[in-house]
Design a protein around this motif. Structure first.
Motif, PDB file in Angstrom:
ATOM      1  N   CYS A   1       0.809  -1.232   0.000  1.00  0.00           N
ATOM      2  CA  CYS A   1       0.000   0.000   0.000  1.00  0.00           C
ATOM      3  C   CYS A   1       0.842   1.281   0.000  1.00  0.00           C
ATOM      4  CB  CYS A   1      -0.893  -0.015   1.244  1.00  0.00           C
ATOM      5  SG  CYS A   1      -1.824   1.499   1.464  1.00  0.00           S
TER       6      CYS A   1
ATOM      7  N   SER B   1      -0.224   4.393   0.447  1.00  0.00           N
ATOM      8  CA  SER B   1      -0.652   5.329   1.490  1.00  0.00           C
ATOM      9  C   SER B   1      -0.087   4.924   2.850  1.00  0.00           C
ATOM     10  CB  SER B   1      -2.178   5.403   1.537  1.00  0.00           C
ATOM     11  OG  SER B   1      -2.653   5.992   0.343  1.00  0.00           O
TER      12      SER B   1
ATOM     13  N   ILE C   1     -12.987   0.537   1.224  1.00  0.00           N
ATOM     14  CA  ILE C   1     -12.813   1.962   1.538  1.00  0.00           C
ATOM     15  C   ILE C   1     -13.700   2.816   0.626  1.00  0.00           C
ATOM     16  CG2 ILE C   1     -11.106   3.851   1.350  1.00  0.00           C
ATOM     17  CD1 ILE C   1      -9.073   1.717   2.548  1.00  0.00           C
TER      18      ILE C   1
ATOM     19  N   GLN D   1      -6.554   4.596  -3.739  1.00  0.00           N
ATOM     20  CA  GLN D   1      -7.410   3.869  -4.697  1.00  0.00           C
ATOM     21  C   GLN D   1      -6.598   3.226  -5.826  1.00  0.00           C
ATOM     22  OE1 GLN D   1     -11.447   3.964  -4.611  1.00  0.00           O
ATOM     23  NE2 GLN D   1     -10.352   3.511  -2.729  1.00  0.00           N
ATOM     24  N   CYS D   2      -5.446   2.678  -5.464  1.00  0.00           N
ATOM     25  CA  CYS D   2      -4.589   2.053  -6.479  1.00  0.00           C
ATOM     26  C   CYS D   2      -4.887   0.565  -6.623  1.00  0.00           C
ATOM     27  CB  CYS D   2      -3.124   2.244  -6.112  1.00  0.00           C
ATOM     28  SG  CYS D   2      -2.667   1.362  -4.609  1.00  0.00           S
TER      29      CYS D   2
HETATM   30  S1  SF4 Z   1      -6.309   0.902  -2.728  1.00  0.00           S
HETATM   31 FE1  SF4 Z   1      -5.960   2.129  -0.871  1.00  0.00          FE
HETATM   32  S2  SF4 Z   1      -5.712   0.609   0.740  1.00  0.00           S
HETATM   33 FE2  SF4 Z   1      -5.420  -0.482  -1.191  1.00  0.00          FE
HETATM   34  S3  SF4 Z   1      -3.209  -0.453  -1.543  1.00  0.00           S
HETATM   35 FE3  SF4 Z   1      -4.080   1.321  -2.636  1.00  0.00          FE
HETATM   36  S4  SF4 Z   1      -3.929   3.029  -1.156  1.00  0.00           S
HETATM   37 FE4  SF4 Z   1      -3.645   1.111   0.011  1.00  0.00          FE
END
Ligand code: SF4
Ligand code: SF4
Lengths: 398, 239
Positions: B47, B49, B102, B85-86
Motif C-alpha cells: 500500500c 498510502s 474503503i 485507490q490504487c
Molecule cells: S487501494 Fe488504498 S488501501 Fe489499497 S493499496 Fe491502494 S492506497 Fe492502500
C-alpha cells in the motif's frame, strides 16, 4: 512432503518455469454475459473482425480488435498530455485502420468516483453503458484510452453480472435516454491494441532505439483493479507480470530494465494529485523515479495510463529543485511506438506538454531537437497569422 | 471501544455509528470484496498510502471483520480519505479488497453528509462540478501556474500558449480549451439526466449545497434551451 534441503530452496525468479497447474479461479465473464444476453437481459457488442487473440492472467483468451474501433478518450490525456491521444490516433491512421473519434462520448467519471465517492453504482453503470450504447449506435467497438476507465468498467461489468436489481435500474435509466442496456464482449485498453500491433509497428520502425534503456511502470488500474482481463505472456517476466508495454519495448529493440518497485503505484492517488500533492510527489520520486535511477539508470520510462504519465513526469520538477537525483523523461507506450515509426516529436507526440527535459532522449533517438521544434513553431505561427485554423494531419506529417 | 487512544468521536451515539456500519455491510458489493482477514499484512506492504500516512488497509479489514463499530466510525471520518485507490491491496490472499471496502465507506460517509466528508471534499468541489456539468473531468485551462506551482515554469508556458497549442493538435475533437475534448450538447444533456435519474444530484446536495445549486441552475437552463423539463427526470432507482 517437500523437504528443506539446499536443493529444494526456492528457485530464483529467472530459473522458475511458468506452468499453469490449476483452472482459472474465476468464472468466465464472457459466458456470464452471453447467458444474460440469451435471457434477453442485456445486448452484447461483439468484437469485430479482424482481431488478435492473446492470453490473459488466468490463461483465457481475449480478442483484441484491430479496427472499427470507437475511441473512448481519457480526459487527463486529452486535457493535459494531448500528444498521448494524438499518438494513438496517428498509429491507427498509419495502418489505414477505420476508427472513430466520437464527440458523443463522456469521461467515465471514475476519477471523481475514486476521489470523492460522490456517485453510486447505478450512476456509474449508467455512464458506462451510455458510452457503450453510443458506440453501438455509431457502429464501432469501444477501445478505452484511460486505464482507470478500463479498470472501472470491469468493476461495472462484475456488478451488472451479479445484480439483477442493478440491471433493472440501468435499463430504466437508459430507457429514459432512448438507449438500451448493452455491454461489449471485451473491455479493451488501447495499450492492448499497441501490444498486439507491436510486430507490425516493428516492421514500420524507421528510428533505431536499440541504444535506449527503458523502465516500465505498469498501471495499477490496468493490472490490479479486476486482475483477470490483463494480458500476460509466459515469455515475459516468466508470466508473473503483465506483458503490456514491456512486450513493445522488447520488440522495438530497446533494453528493458527491471527495478524492484515495479509493482508500486505512481502516487497519483486520485484526490491526492489535486488536493494532497505532497503525497503524490513524494511517492512518485522516492518509490519510483529514484529507485529506477539507482537500479537501472534508464534513458526513459514508459507507462500506459494518464495519471501515471502525469504523476511520474510532473512530480520530478520539485524533487529536482530539492537536489534529488531525478530527471527521467516520461512518455506513453503509444508516443514511444509512434516515435519509433517516425512520428514528429512535437506535431504528433506533442512532447512540449511534458515536464522533464527531452532534448537528450530525442537526440539519442536520432531526432534533431532544434529543427523539430522550429518546425512545430512554424505551424503555430501559421495558426497565429490566420493562414490556417488548425494543424492538419497532413501538416503534422509534412 | 475504539482501538485509538485519542478517539475523536466517542460522543457520537452508538446507534448512529451502527446505522452507517449496516449501510456498508448492506452494500451490494460487500459479499465480493469482504472475505475476512488473515492479518498477514500483505496489503500493508503493497500500500502506497501506508508508507506516507498513519494508514493501514489491514486495520480497515480487521475492524470490519471484528465489527468494531467505534473504530469503524473513527476510520470512516479520517483515514478513509488517505487511500490512493490504487488497488495494490488486491494481492490479498484472503481475496478481500480493502480499497473497494474503503470506496464503499466513502460513499456511505458522503451519502450521510458527514462533516468530515464535507471537509475532505471542500477543495475538490470544483472538479465535481466540472465532471458533472461537462462530461469531462480535466480541462486544458486547469493548467494554471497558481494551481500547480510545484510543477514548475512549464505550466505557465502551456497556459500562455494554450489557445494556439490546442489548435496545433491534429485530432479535430481536441481544439478545446475549457473541455478535454469537444463533447456534444446532446451528450452533456444525457449525462445530466443520468445524475438526476440515479439520485446522484441528491448525493451532491448532502455534501455541498453550493455546487448542487449551481449544477441545477446550469442544467435547468441547458435542458430548457433544448426543450426538456428537469422535473420530468426524477430518481428512478429509489426503493
Ligand atoms: S487501494 Fe488504498 S488501501 Fe489499497 S493499496 Fe491502494 S492506497 Fe492502500
Ligand atoms: S492482505 Fe488480506 S488477509 Fe492479509 S492483512 Fe490484508 S486484508 Fe488481511
Amino acid at each position: 512432503m517437500p523437504t528443506t534441503t539446499a536443493s529444494s530452496l526456492p528457485l530464483k525468479a529467472e530459473d522458475r518455469k511458468f506452468e499453469r497447474n490449476s483452472p482459472p479461479p474465476t468464472e468466465d465473464y464472457r459466458e456470464q454475459l452471453f447467458e444474460l444476453e440469451a435471457k434477453g437481459e442485456i445486448e452484447i457488442i461483439r468484437v469485430p473482425e479482424p482481431y488478435i487473440e492473446v492470453e490473459t492472467k488466468y490463461g483465457r483468451k481475449k480478442k483484441i480488435p484491430l479496427e472499427h474501433t470507437w475511441h473512448h478518450k481519457s480526459c487527463g490525456q486529452c486535457g493535459h498530455i494531448p500528444g498521448y491521444s494524438t499518438a494513438i490516433f496517428w498509429l491507427n491512421r498509419q495502418f489505414g485502420f477505420d476508427y472513430h473519434d466520437p464527440r458523443d462520448q463522456t469521461s467515465c467519471t471514475a476519477w471523481n468516483y475514486y476521489a470523492s465517492a460522490t456517485s453510486n453504482p447505478a450512476a456509474q453503470a449508467a455512464v458506462a453503458v451510455r458510452n457503450f450504447a453510443q458506440a453501438q449506435i455509431d457502429g464501432y467497438f469501444p477501445v478505452i484510452h484511460c486505464g482507470t476507465s478500463y479498470g472501472h468498467y470491469k468493476e461495472v461489468r462484475a456488478e451488472l453480472i451479479y445484480s439483477a436489481e442493478l440491471r433493472k435500474q440501468v435499463r430504466a435509466v437508459l430507457a429514459r435516454l432512448g438507449k438500451k442496456l448493452v455491454f461489449p464482449e471485451e473491455i479493451v485498453h488501447y495499450s492492448e491494441w499497441v501490444h498486439v500491433m507491436r510486430h507490425e509497428i516493428k516492421k514500420r520502425q524507421t528510428r533505431d532505439f536499440s541504444n535506449l534503456t527503458i523502465t516500465v511502470h505498469p498501471a495499477c488500474h490496468y493490472h490490479k483493479l479486476v486482475v483477470e482481463d490483463a494480458i500476460y505472456d509466459k515469455d515475459l517476466y516468466n508470466g508473473q507480470r503483465t506483458a503490456i508495454v514491456s512486450g513493445l519495448v522488447k520488440t522495438i529493440g530497446s533494453k528493458l530494465a527491471d527495478y524492484s518497485t515495479w509493482h508500486d503505484c505512481c502516487g497519483f492517488g486520485f484526490r491526492h494529485i489535486l488536493v494532497s500533492r505532497d503525497f503524490s510527489r513524494s511517492f512518485a520520486t522516492m518509490r519510483k523515479i529514484e529507485v529506477m535511477i539507482e537500479e537501472a539508470n534508464p534513458d526513459l520510462t514508459l507507462t500506459h495510463d494518464t495519471g501515471c504519465v502525469t504523476t511520474l513526469d510532473q512530480s520530478q520538477f520539485a524533487a529536482k529543485a530539492h537536489g534529488k537525483k531525478v530527471g527521467i523523461p516520461v512518455m506513453s507506450d503509444a508516443q514511444y511506438a509512434a516515435l519509433a515509426m517516425g512520428a514528429h516529436p512535437f506535431k504528433v507526440c506533442q512532447l512540449h506538454w511534458h515536464n522533464m527535459e527531452i532534448r537528450t532522449i530525442l537526440e539519442k533517438m536520432g531526432i534533431d531537437y532544434d529543427k523539430a521544434w522550429s518546425e512545430f513553431e512554424h505551424q503555430v505561427d501559421r495558426i497565429k497569422s490566420g493562414e490556417i485554423d488548425y494543424l492538419s494531419w497532413e501538416d503534422a506529417d509534412a | 471501544m475504539s482501538i485509538y487512544k485519542d478517539a475523536k468521536y466517542m460522543d457520537v451515539p452508538f446507534e448512529e455509528k451502527q446505522k452507517l456500519f449496516d449501510q456498508v455491510k448492506g452494500d451490494m458489493r460487500w459479499d465480493h470484496i469482504f472475505n475476512g482477514c488473515y492479518e498477514c499484512g500483505i496489503c500493508v506492504a503493497a500500500c502506497p498510502s501506508a508508507r506516507f500516512y498513519d494508514f493501514s488497509p489491514r486495520v480497515f479489514v480487521q475492524t470490519l471483520e471484528r465489527e468494531d463499530i467505534d473504530t469503524f466510525y473513527e476510520l470512516m471520518n479520517d483515514s478513509v480519505w488517505d487511500c490512493s485507490q490504487c488497488f495494490s491491496c488486491t494481492r490479498c490472499p484472503r481475496e478481500s479488497n480493502p480499497g473497494a471496502l474503503i470506496t464503499v465507506m466513502r460513499e456511505v460517509a458522503v451519502n450521510n453528509g458527514l462533516n468530515s466528508a464535507k471537509e475532505a471534499l471542500k477543495a475538490y468541489s470544483r472538479i465535481i462540478y466540472k465532471i458533472m456539468s461537462t462530461g469531462t473531468q480535466v480541462a486544458p485551462d486547469m493548467l494554471q501556474p497558481d494551481a500547480f506551482p510545484d510543477w514548475g515554469p512549464h505550466v505557465k508556458e502551456i497556459s500562455d500558449n494554450l489557445e494556439y497549442w490546442r489548435r496545433a493538435l491534429p485530432p479535430e475533437t481536441l481544439h478545446t480549451v475549457e473541455l478535454a475534448w469537444d463533447v456534444s450538447v446532446e451528450t452533456r444533456l444525457e449525462l445530466f439526466m443520468i445524475w438526476k435519474l440515479t439520485g446522484n444530484l441528491e448525493m451532491i446536495e448532502n455534501i455541498d449545497e453550493g455546487i448542487f445549486m449551481i449544477l441545477e441552475e446550469v442544467m435547468e437552463e441547458l435542458l430548457e434551451e433544448h426543450g426538456y423539463d428537469l422535473d420530468d427526470y426524477e430518481n428512478v432507482i429509489e426503493d
